[in-house]
Design an enzyme around this catalytic site. Structure first.
Site, PDB file in Angstrom:
ATOM      1  N   ASP A 236       0.897  -0.980  -0.022  1.00  0.00           N
ATOM      2  CA  ASP A 236       0.159   0.060   0.083  1.00  0.00           C
ATOM      3  C   ASP A 236       0.899   1.334   0.103  1.00  0.00           C
ATOM      4  OD1 ASP A 236      -2.506   1.946   0.870  1.00  0.00           O
ATOM      5  OD2 ASP A 236      -3.472  -0.005   0.928  1.00  0.00           O
ATOM      6  N   HIS A 259       2.029   1.858  -3.305  1.00  0.00           N
ATOM      7  CA  HIS A 259       1.044   2.988  -3.875  1.00  0.00           C
ATOM      8  C   HIS A 259       1.674   4.293  -3.777  1.00  0.00           C
ATOM      9  CE1 HIS A 259      -2.570   0.129  -3.104  1.00  0.00           C
ATOM     10  NE2 HIS A 259      -1.624  -0.625  -3.838  1.00  0.00           N
TER      11      HIS A 259
END
Length: 413
Positions: A236, A259
């Site tokens: 993430d 991310h």
């Protein structure tokens, strides 16, 4: 130096070995009058917990040893809200590695939703090169996570699971963390909440690219935070900066997989959220889904302002420059709403490298609340080997752009 604080150390069975046992230093002879010295060098299992003075009746040492020799799976060391004469606390992971339980059942009955938690400690220093392994694999495949967090279906009565954060700090001022390795957390790896004055440096934070919601570092409602010279690669956000945060400096971070570095999300469920004075510089991104991103939900309010991104290197990165005011992960129950978090005073300078998405610069601002004073200078983002030329997109974005690849002609001046 006098400190008045309440400390809870919620530790896993592999660190100390105890459950629902509460140990109070006052019961072990601590005085807590702010005059007599309550400190002592404490060590256990590769951790050096140093209070740096000699201790009356060795109260802290006795209390710590009681925690670490308790017979159940987690323990709480309580230091009452009195004034104890102590020096700053030092936890040093020298050679030893700490490993969380491999099974979810080991967490049942624990008072803590996280693995290692530090609360209300001023002047805490943690350094060393040990590994904190959250053993997150069993949590990543959880049916609760798949069904509820990903909004796929009902749980059919399955127990609601809260995936533990590996290492969390709340209300810890003047915090210093350096050198440690945090890997494979069930959820977020490191979280700061309501901390004022923190320096994190030379960290290694790792989890597989497909591990869900395993953000590397989450900063929430904190200020005067520096994150320096670290590697973060997870499933993430490498770093997520959440509401209430200000004066955050992020320098020389190598991010990827993951991310990217995100401000937000902000404004979820109509919340009033704020972030300001966020500065990201001299960072690199490799193979991340996003680069430098600001993400807000429709329907929120507040602001994200005074944000700078400087000297950023991109290597095959998706969405390198992204303001997303229509954030709605998984595109479920996304509703158009008129209110929005105000995004302003955002500067991108010296952003260079390659993109895996055609739209390398995406400034999707709220139709009802324009982004203002957006500045782009010295941008050079080309295709990462694909047969396309990179492009830019703007929606209600106001500002100026210098010489740029791709050309940014869509800003409203």
């Amino acid at each position: 130096m006098d400190f008045s604080f309440l400390i809870f150390l919620l530790l896993s069975m592999t660190l100390c070995g105890s459950i629902n046992n509460v140990f109070n230093v006052m019961e072990f002879g601590a005085v807590g009058d702010g005059v007599r010295d309550d400190s002592q060098l404490l060590t256990h299992g590769g951790l050096d917990i140093s209070f740096l003075f000699s201790l009356n009746f060795q109260a802290f040492l006795k209390a710590w040893n009681a925690v670490c020799t308790a017979s159940t799976t987690s323990a709480t060391l309580t230091i009452q809200k009195k004034t104890f004469l102590l020096r700053p606390t030092i936890f040093t992971v020298v050679f030893g590695d700490l490993t969380a339980p491999k099974t979810k059942s080991a967490w049942y009955g624990s008072k803590s939703t996280d693995w290692l938690t530090f609360v209300y400690i001023n002047g805490l220093i943690i350094n060393g090169n040990g590994i904190l392994d959250g053993q997150g694999t069993v949590w990543w495949s959880s049916q609760y996570y798949i069904k509820v967090v990903l909004n796929n279906s009902d749980t059919n009565g399955e127990m609601d699971e809260l995936r533990p954060i590996a290492l969390s700090f709340s209300f810890c001022n003047n915090l210093q963390i350096s050198g440690i390795n945090v890997i494979n957390s069930p959820s977020k790896h490191v979280k700061l909440f309501k901390c004022i004055g923190a320096t994190l440096r030379n960290l290694q934070i790792k989890a597989p690219q497909d591990s869900p919601n395993t953000d590397g570092l989450v900063i929430a409602e904190s200020s005067q935070v520096q994150v320096l010279h670290s590697y973060i690669g997870t499933g993430d956000d490498c770093i997520a900066i959440l509401t209430g945060s200000s004066n955050i400096n992020i320098t020389r971070i190598a991010c990827g997989p993951g991310h990217g570095i995100s401000i937000g999300s902000l404004g979820n469920q109509g919340n009033y959220d704020t972030v300001e004075e966020i500065h990201v510089q001299d960072c690199s991104f490799t193979g991340t889904q996003n680069g430098i991103r600001i993400k807000t939900w429709q329907g929120g309010s507040g602001y994200a302002r005074k944000i700078t991104f400087q000297r950023i290197t991109l290597n095959a990165v998706g969405n390198p420059i992204f303001i997303d005011q229509y954030y709605c992960p998984r595109l479920i129950n996304c509703q158009n709403k008129t209110s929005a978090v105000k995004v302003s005073d955002v500067s991108y300078d010296g952003i260079q490298g390659t993109s895996t998405t055609k739209t390398a610069i995406n400034l999707s601002c709220s139709q009802s609340m324009a982004c203002t004073n957006i500045q782009l200078n010295r941008i050079h983002i080309t295709s990462a080997g694909q047969a396309f030329e990179t492009s830019s997109y703007c929606l209600n974005a106001h500002g100026t752009a210098g010489i740029s690849v791709p050309i940014v002609a869509c800003l409203v001046k």
